[in-house]
Design a protein around this motif. Sequence first.
Motif, PDB file in Angstrom:
ATOM      1  N   HIS A  65      31.433  39.802  31.943  1.00 22.86           N
ATOM      2  CA  HIS A  65      30.916  39.981  33.310  1.00 22.86           C
ATOM      3  C   HIS A  65      30.872  38.635  34.022  1.00 22.86           C
ATOM      4  O   HIS A  65      31.249  38.521  35.184  1.00 22.86           O
ATOM      5  N   ASN A  66      30.383  37.619  33.307  1.00 24.74           N
ATOM      6  CA  ASN A  66      30.242  36.296  33.936  1.00 24.74           C
ATOM      7  C   ASN A  66      31.575  35.700  34.334  1.00 24.74           C
ATOM      8  O   ASN A  66      31.655  34.945  35.295  1.00 24.74           O
ATOM      9  N   LEU A  67      32.622  36.050  33.590  1.00 21.94           N
ATOM     10  CA  LEU A  67      33.945  35.506  33.915  1.00 21.94           C
ATOM     11  C   LEU A  67      34.511  36.106  35.208  1.00 21.94           C
ATOM     12  O   LEU A  67      35.548  35.658  35.704  1.00 21.94           O
ATOM     13  N   MET A  68      33.827  37.094  35.761  1.00 24.19           N
ATOM     14  CA  MET A  68      34.248  37.625  37.068  1.00 24.19           C
ATOM     15  C   MET A  68      33.798  36.698  38.199  1.00 24.19           C
ATOM     16  O   MET A  68      34.286  36.818  39.325  1.00 24.19           O
ATOM     17  N   HIS A  69      32.881  35.766  37.908  1.00 28.52           N
ATOM     18  CA  HIS A  69      32.514  34.772  38.927  1.00 28.52           C
ATOM     19  C   HIS A  69      33.673  33.797  39.056  1.00 28.52           C
ATOM     20  O   HIS A  69      34.068  33.175  38.066  1.00 28.52           O
ATOM     21  N   GLY A  70      34.219  33.688  40.244  1.00 28.42           N
ATOM     22  CA  GLY A  70      35.343  32.774  40.453  1.00 28.42           C
ATOM     23  C   GLY A  70      36.668  33.304  39.913  1.00 28.42           C
ATOM     24  O   GLY A  70      37.652  32.575  39.853  1.00 28.42           O
ATOM     25  N   HIS A  71      36.682  34.560  39.516  1.00 21.51           N
ATOM     26  CA  HIS A  71      37.926  35.179  39.025  1.00 21.51           C
ATOM     27  C   HIS A  71      38.892  35.340  40.211  1.00 21.51           C
ATOM     28  O   HIS A  71      38.479  35.782  41.285  1.00 21.51           O
ATOM     29  N   PRO A  72      40.186  35.001  40.021  1.00 23.45           N
ATOM     30  CA  PRO A  72      41.093  35.034  41.175  1.00 23.45           C
ATOM     31  C   PRO A  72      41.260  36.418  41.815  1.00 23.45           C
ATOM     32  O   PRO A  72      41.599  36.516  42.992  1.00 23.45           O
ATOM     33  N   PHE A  73      41.033  37.498  41.027  1.00 25.45           N
ATOM     34  CA  PHE A  73      41.234  38.840  41.596  1.00 25.45           C
ATOM     35  C   PHE A  73      39.913  39.592  41.816  1.00 25.45           C
ATOM     36  O   PHE A  73      39.929  40.799  42.030  1.00 25.45           O
ATOM     37  N   ALA A  74      38.794  38.864  41.723  1.00 21.76           N
ATOM     38  CA  ALA A  74      37.489  39.544  41.756  1.00 21.76           C
ATOM     39  C   ALA A  74      37.306  40.402  43.013  1.00 21.76           C
ATOM     40  O   ALA A  74      36.987  41.588  42.901  1.00 21.76           O
ATOM     41  N   SER A  75      37.538  39.826  44.182  1.00 22.30           N
ATOM     42  CA  SER A  75      37.173  40.598  45.374  1.00 22.30           C
ATOM     43  C   SER A  75      38.086  41.816  45.535  1.00 22.30           C
ATOM     44  O   SER A  75      37.629  42.893  45.924  1.00 22.30           O
ATOM     45  N   GLN A  76      39.372  41.661  45.161  1.00 19.52           N
ATOM     46  CA  GLN A  76      40.271  42.835  45.223  1.00 19.52           C
ATOM     47  C   GLN A  76      39.786  43.915  44.246  1.00 19.52           C
ATOM     48  O   GLN A  76      39.827  45.098  44.532  1.00 19.52           O
ATOM     49  N   ARG A  77      39.359  43.464  43.064  1.00 19.91           N
ATOM     50  CA  ARG A  77      38.884  44.427  42.060  1.00 19.91           C
ATOM     51  C   ARG A  77      37.648  45.186  42.569  1.00 19.91           C
ATOM     52  O   ARG A  77      37.571  46.396  42.427  1.00 19.91           O
ATOM     53  N   PHE A  78      36.707  44.462  43.148  1.00 20.64           N
ATOM     54  CA  PHE A  78      35.483  45.138  43.605  1.00 20.64           C
ATOM     55  C   PHE A  78      35.819  46.126  44.738  1.00 20.64           C
ATOM     56  O   PHE A  78      35.294  47.239  44.760  1.00 20.64           O
ATOM     57  N   ASP A  79      36.740  45.735  45.612  1.00 18.08           N
ATOM     58  CA  ASP A  79      37.165  46.665  46.682  1.00 18.08           C
ATOM     59  C   ASP A  79      37.841  47.897  46.091  1.00 18.08           C
ATOM     60  O   ASP A  79      37.652  49.023  46.550  1.00 18.08           O
ATOM     61  N   GLN A  80      38.660  47.655  45.058  1.00 10.71           N
ATOM     62  CA  GLN A  80      39.371  48.778  44.419  1.00 10.71           C
ATOM     63  C   GLN A  80      38.369  49.769  43.815  1.00 10.71           C
ATOM     64  O   GLN A  80      38.538  50.990  43.924  1.00 10.71           O
ATOM     65  N   ALA A  81      37.317  49.239  43.185  1.00 12.43           N
ATOM     66  CA  ALA A  81      36.323  50.133  42.567  1.00 12.43           C
ATOM     67  C   ALA A  81      35.626  50.970  43.646  1.00 12.43           C
ATOM     68  O   ALA A  81      35.395  52.174  43.456  1.00 12.43           O
ATOM     69  N   ILE A  82      35.311  50.340  44.770  1.00 13.81           N
ATOM     70  CA  ILE A  82      34.654  51.072  45.873  1.00 13.81           C
ATOM     71  C   ILE A  82      35.585  52.195  46.352  1.00 13.81           C
ATOM     72  O   ILE A  82      35.174  53.346  46.519  1.00 13.81           O
ATOM     73  N   ASP A  83      36.853  51.852  46.495  1.00 10.77           N
ATOM     74  CA  ASP A  83      37.852  52.817  46.928  1.00 10.77           C
ATOM     75  C   ASP A  83      38.012  53.950  45.891  1.00 10.77           C
ATOM     76  O   ASP A  83      38.124  55.130  46.239  1.00 10.77           O
ATOM     77  N   ASN A  84      37.986  53.572  44.620  1.00  6.84           N
ATOM     78  CA  ASN A  84      38.140  54.585  43.565  1.00  6.84           C
ATOM     79  C   ASN A  84      36.958  55.547  43.502  1.00  6.84           C
ATOM     80  O   ASN A  84      37.119  56.699  43.106  1.00  6.84           O
ATOM     81  N   ILE A  85      35.786  55.075  43.869  1.00  7.23           N
ATOM     82  CA  ILE A  85      34.633  56.001  43.911  1.00  7.23           C
ATOM     83  C   ILE A  85      34.858  57.022  45.034  1.00  7.23           C
ATOM     84  O   ILE A  85      34.612  58.228  44.850  1.00  7.23           O
ATOM     85  N   THR A  86      35.363  56.555  46.171  1.00  6.19           N
ATOM     86  CA  THR A  86      35.671  57.489  47.261  1.00  6.19           C
ATOM     87  C   THR A  86      36.705  58.500  46.788  1.00  6.19           C
ATOM     88  O   THR A  86      36.564  59.708  47.015  1.00  6.19           O
ATOM     89  N   LYS A  87      37.733  58.001  46.093  1.00 11.73           N
ATOM     90  CA  LYS A  87      38.795  58.912  45.644  1.00 11.73           C
ATOM     91  C   LYS A  87      38.293  59.897  44.598  1.00 11.73           C
ATOM     92  O   LYS A  87      38.615  61.084  44.641  1.00 11.73           O
TER      93      LYS A  87
END
Length: 360
Positions: free
Chosen positions: A227-249
């Motif tokens: 979990h901590n390695l998601m801080h400063g992860h190069p794809f973190a913000s895209q991943r979090f957006d994808q999860a939000i989108d996947n909940i909608t889907k």
Amino acid sequence: MDLSRFLLKNYQNKLNNGSVTWSSPSNIALVKYWGKKEHQIPENPSISFTLDSCKTITKLIYSKKNEVDNNFDFEVYLDEELKPDFHPKIETFFKRIESYVPFLKEFKFTIKTKNTFPHSSGIASSASGMSALALCIMSIEKQLNSNLSEEEFIKKASFLARLGSGSACRSLEGDLVVWGKHPNIEGSNDLFGVKYPYKVHEIFKDYNDTILLVDKGEKQVSSTVGHNLMHGHPFASQRFDQAIDNITKIKSILESGDLDQFMALVESEALTLHAMMMTSMPYFILMKPNTLEIINKIWQFRQETGLPVCFTLDAGANVHVLYPNKYKDKIYEFIKAQLVAYCQNGHYICDKIGFGAKQL
Ligand code: DP6
């Protein structure tokens, strides 16, 4: 959200000694929680199936101290064996929840816990373990505060469980639980899990989860480190957006019962979780060669038969094989004939969707 609703005010501790016991299940995420902020706040919303047979049974024995001191006083037993190595994790948990359950230091506790799945199965027991313990603590609170409603009891138990282990807050109820604020899920929030509040197609009501135990060893990288390695992860913000989108889907998939879309979303979530691990710095791989063998066999079988079987993964090498009960006979035959050979010592667990924790 206002945290003060979870404070326990003006109680009188007339309890002396006794015990409470809860059984609480594990859960498997369909949209994954991976990445958190301070105080166990998730970076993105997640949704899980509650499991049925993989569970922890915890008995909390309490006796009032003669004099209150400034220490948490407890002993932990797993399968009747004293486990001093469990101490630090529970001490941390108690410290995190103390302000919400201020009576903790007034008692001496003996925690007796056991899992229905083997300890060395590589299955995380933190979700079932922390939720069972949180429920036991809430049963003590209920005795100190008889005004506590059932609804508030379960919310606060989930709130406390989250502070022990994030995914634990999704284990108290069934059969689908959402944790983390999402604009399209009413009541969803970052502090506790809520029962999925919308219509769910019949096909999802009796899903099976056969857990293939590919690697029963201790994980090389803990979830907390991941979990901590998601801080400063190069794809973190895209991943979090994808999860939000996947909940909608997944909301519309759960309503329509479209299994092709369901399988695509769930498998993509599992692979994305592992892709995040492989692209963090430092990077790591939790899948094993047999994890990939199983995934390929599932894809091949699905293509040949058209049967709706898919996989998901948690933070480890084991594979969760998901399928509707309607197709159980053929898919279970396939699992036994073609997948079990990739399990360590041929071990696997047959589980299915469940309905949450129970007081015993
Ligand atoms: C991959 O809940 O074990 O299973 O909050 O640090 O205790 P902590 O992490 P934990 O993380 C589980 C992550 C996951 C995905 C999921 O269950 O959503």
